[in-house]
Each structure stands twice: as structure tokens, then as C-alpha cells.
Design an enzyme around this catalytic site. Structure first.
Site, short mmCIF file in Angstrom:
data_model
loop_
_atom_site.label_atom_id
_atom_site.label_comp_id
_atom_site.label_asym_id
_atom_site.label_seq_id
_atom_site.Cartn_x
_atom_site.Cartn_y
_atom_site.Cartn_z
N ARG A 1 0.85 -1.20 0.00
CA ARG A 1 0.00 0.00 0.00
C ARG A 1 0.88 1.25 0.00
NH1 ARG A 1 -1.37 1.77 4.58
NH2 ARG A 1 -2.08 -0.21 5.46
N TYR B 1 -16.64 17.84 -13.62
CA TYR B 1 -17.03 16.43 -13.82
C TYR B 1 -18.13 16.04 -12.82
CZ TYR B 1 -16.65 11.35 -13.76
OH TYR B 1 -16.92 10.02 -13.78
N ASP C 1 -7.61 19.65 -13.32
CA ASP C 1 -7.94 18.31 -13.80
C ASP C 1 -7.59 18.30 -15.29
OD1 ASP C 1 -9.17 16.04 -14.85
OD2 ASP C 1 -10.86 16.13 -13.46
N LYS D 1 -8.94 7.33 -18.67
CA LYS D 1 -9.32 7.91 -19.94
C LYS D 1 -8.16 7.82 -20.94
CE LYS D 1 -12.97 8.66 -17.44
NZ LYS D 1 -13.24 9.90 -16.72
C1 LIG Z 1 -13.67 10.28 -15.46
C2 LIG Z 1 -13.27 11.58 -14.91
C3 LIG Z 1 -12.98 11.73 -13.55
C4 LIG Z 1 -13.15 10.60 -12.56
O1 LIG Z 1 -12.25 9.57 -12.80
P1 LIG Z 1 -12.52 8.01 -12.42
O2 LIG Z 1 -11.28 7.35 -12.88
O3 LIG Z 1 -13.75 7.59 -13.16
O4 LIG Z 1 -12.71 7.96 -10.95
C5 LIG Z 1 -12.56 12.97 -13.10
N1 LIG Z 1 -12.44 14.02 -13.95
C6 LIG Z 1 -12.71 13.92 -15.26
C7 LIG Z 1 -12.55 15.10 -16.15
C8 LIG Z 1 -13.14 12.70 -15.79
O5 LIG Z 1 -13.43 12.60 -17.08
#
Ligand SMILES: *Cc1c(COP(=O)(O)O)cnc(C)c1O
Length: 386
Positions: free
Chosen positions: A52, A104, A176, A201
Site C-alpha cells: 500500500r 465532472y 484536472d 481515460k
Molecule cells: C472520469 C473523470 C474523472 C473521474 O475519474 P474516475 O477514474 O472515473 O474515478 C474525473 N475528472 C474527469 C474530467 C473525468 O473525465
């Protein structure tokens, strides 16, 4: 030979943090599927004690992605929201976070339904108001939270200006960078304090893993985030780290094709009579185009548009064959969805709810012609189609 950290992005994506395995010479970083590490004597070990806290596959990912974000430190998480909730622990109850309004949906669900009831304060600022960001900050503001391009409206925020305004108020700027990826945009170079990612993503890139990441060059923030990573425990498993590491190797090539396809589709959609409005920062008519052109290498693979009506939007997403109806984004395959009813359903009662006729495309790396043919078929009036 030139030191690896002076090399170009594409080279570092493949080699940074990924020396051949010292034990065997394996060219690919192994999946260290182990929970613990044997110590020679008490406290005397090879840098790893419990998985961890640290794992060699995770360390390779952290070093590689930090380098790509021009960061000194990288911290990997179990998901994008795992990274987000950990960063929110830099804030104390009573302190304030200012977020871009079309944040998001999952982040909004977390802030409004998890942290706000505990006494944290959140304000949501429309992208257009970021021009006067300073007027909306006070001494109590700890974090300014930005997405650029934002999800799902593809709004653009001037990251350097936002960093200056946040710092003048004594706040941190968190960006982000999921939609842009470090290949297209590096927020730390523009003054941001922390970059956060859903590696689910574009970084993973193949729709086969859930993961998150944060990067910073501030040693105090980094130390706290490493501490929170082990203390809160939202850590990724070694196989997931390995999948993201493999995805990153082709990030530059994939992003080139995502951008090329998205631009072609945005231009094509703009000429289509069944489309009310197209949101893509690469279009000169987009209000954030000039800023995007300055702070991004290219405009990304996400395109949103308004269909004629919510009913037409709901129907056309079932008529595409290549664009699969699904949440998520950033994979090699193209996806289509209705944010108001899928990814952003949690913002339905918020003042910035996604328009009900908004359709979001995650444009993949298939052939441009095939993708446009697919949309052409789906957008045609029913009579013509039959
Ligand atoms: C998908 C997404 C998240 C969250 O990510 P997860 O891996 O699904 O927890 C946060 N910000 C943006 C812009 C996203 O597209």
C-alpha cells in the site's frame, strides 16, 4: 548519452522510470504482484516494505507520468475520484473550494453529497467568470479547481491567469488535466500547483482500467499527498499500474489521431442542419479558442453538440454503429452519450445542469471517413434514412 529527463516527451513516455528489470533484464517493468517485501534486518530493505505504501510497478508509473507532466513528484491512485478525494483532504472543514461550474459530475456528487454535509464550502463558478476570478476568492479559499477543457461543455480557462489569481488569494490551483493529457497541455508549466488525472481515460487509452493520478513540484504538497496516499489507501493495484504504463507509451501517437478526427468531425457537425451548436475549442468560433491555442498543443478528442431536441438526442445516440453508447471517454474506440442522463445525471438539480439535448462524443482513432459516415447516417431525418 543525454540524460533521459532531458529527452523529448515521446521518448520519456516509453523509457522514463522503466529501466530493464534489475533482477532479470525484462525490458518491460514487471507486474510486482506482491503485498509485502522481505527485510534483511529490521527496517533494512530495498526501498519497499508494504505494497500500500510502495510497489515497484507503481513507482515506475509515478516516475513516468510525473516526468510527462513536468513534475518533480507523481502519486498514483485507484481512480480519478480516489485522487480527487485525497486532494480534498488538503482542505479542512470550514475552508472554501471554488470549482469550475461544469466540473465532472462525479466530482460534483462528491463535493455536494459527501464533503458539504461535513462543513466544507464549495462555490461553482461559470467558466466565463474566471476572467474576474480574483473577485470570487477570499482569505478562506484553499483551492481553486479547474478543468480545461471542461466536461462536457469544453469550456476553456486561462490556466496562467487562474494560477495568478489563486496565488494572490493564498489558494492553490488544481487542474484536472484528464481531457487534455500532458501531451497537449502541461498545467504545472503554466503555474498550477497540482495536476490531477483520471488515468482511466486517455492515459490508459484502451478502456480497460480504472485509475487516477496527481502530480506536483511543491515538496510540501508532495510529502502530504504521499502521506495521504498511504494513510487513506486509495491505491492502484500493480496490474492496473502496468496497464496505464503500457497505455502511456503510445499517448503521443494516439492524441495526434484523436485531435485530427475530432477537428474533422467538429467542422462536419457545424455544417449539419440537424445540429444546433457545436462545442469544440479547435473551432475559431469557440469563445476559448485563442486561449486554448496558446496553452494547448492541439484541441483534444472530445466534441459536444446540441441536437434539435432532447428526444432527437436520445434517438440519435442509438442510431450510431461505430460510436458506441457508453459513459467514459479517451479510449481508442469512439463513444457517444447524453451527459444530462448519463455521466452528469448527478448534476441534474444543480444550477449548471447539462442541457438535455447535449450529445457528447469521445472521438476515437478509427478512420475519419468511417466515423463521419456513421454520424451522417445517425443524424439524417428518419424518412431519408429509411
Ligand atoms: C472520469 C473523470 C474523472 C473521474 O475519474 P474516475 O477514474 O472515473 O474515478 C474525473 N475528472 C474527469 C474530467 C473525468 O473525465
Amino acid at each position: 548519452m543525454v540524460s533521459i529527463d532531458l529527452m523529448d516527451f515521446e521518448t520519456r513516455a516509453i523509457h522514463e522510470g522503466q529501466e530493464p528489470d534489475p533482477a532479470t533484464g525484462a525490458i518491460i517493468t514487471p507486474i510486482y504482484q506482491t503485498s509485502t517485501f522481505v527485510q534483511e534486518s529490521v527496517g533494512e530493505h530495498k526501498g519497499f516494505d508494504y505494497a500500500r505504501v510502495n510497489n515497484p510497478t507503481r513507482t515506475a508509473l509515478q516516475r513516468c507520468l510525473a516526468s510527462l507532466e513536468s513534475a518533480q513528484h507523481g502519486i498514483a491512485f485507484s481512480s480519478g475520484l480516489g485522487a480527487t478525494t485525497t486532494i480534498m483532504h488538503l482542505v479542512d472543514p470550514g475552508e472554501r473550494v471554488v470549482l469550475i461550474a461544469d466540473v465532472y459530475g462525479g466530482v460534483y456528487r462528491m463535493t455536494s453529497q459527501v464533503y458539504e454535509p461535513k462543513g466544507y464550502r464549495f462555490d461553482y463558478l461559470p467558466a466565463a467568470d474566471f476572467a474576474n476570478l480574483g473577485d470570487h476568492l477570499d482569505d478562506n479559499t484553499r483551492i481553486v479547481w479547474v478543468e480545461s477543457p471542461s466536461n462536457p461543455l469544453l469550456n476553456i480557462v486561462d490556466i496562467r491567469a487562474a494560477a495568478d489569481a489563486a496565488h494572490a488569494a493564498g489558494a492553490l490551483l488544481v487542474v484536472d488535466n484528464t481531457f487534455a493529457t500532458p501531451y497537449l497541455q502541461r498545467p504545472l508549466e503554466l503555474g498550477a500547483d497540482i495536476v490531477v488525472h483520471s488515468t482511466t481515460k486517455y492515459l490508459g487509452g484502451h478502456s480497460d482500467v480504472i485509475g487516477g493520478f496527481a502530480a506536483t513540484s511543491d515538496p510540501t504538497i508532495a510529502e502530504r499527498l504521499y502521506f495521504l496516499q498511504k494513510s487513506l489507501g486509495a491505491v492502484p493495484g500493480p496490474f492496473d499500474c502496468w496497464l496505464v504504463l503500457r497505455g502511456i507509451k503510445t499517448l503521443a501517437l494516439r492524441m495526434e489521431k484523436h485531435c485530427e478526427n475530432a477537428m474533422a468531425i467538429a467542422v462536419w457537425l457545424q455544417r449539419n442542419a440537424g445540429v444546433e451548436h457545436v462545442y469544440y475549442p479547435g473551432l475559431p468560433t469557440h469563445p476559448g479558442h485563442a486561449i486554448a491555442a496558446r496553452q494547448m498543443r492541439d484541441f483534444g478528442g472530445m466534441v459536444s453538440f446540441l441536437a434539435e431536441s432532447p428526444e432527437e438526442a436520445a434517438e440519435l445516440v442509438t442510431r450510431t454503429k461505430l460510436f458506441q453508447l457508453a459513459e467514459s471517454l479517451g479510449g481508442v474506440e469512439s463513444l457517444i452519450e447524453i451527459p444530462a442522463r448519463m455521466t452528469h445525471a448527478s448534476t441534474a438539480s444543480a444550477p449548471f445542469a447539462a442541457p438535455p439535448n447535449l450529445v457528447r462524443l469521445s472521438v476515437g482513432i478509427e478512420s475519419t471517413e468511417d466515423l463521419i459516415l456513421d454520424l451522417e447516417h445517425a443524424l439524417k431525418p428518419a424518412a431519408v434514412r429509411a
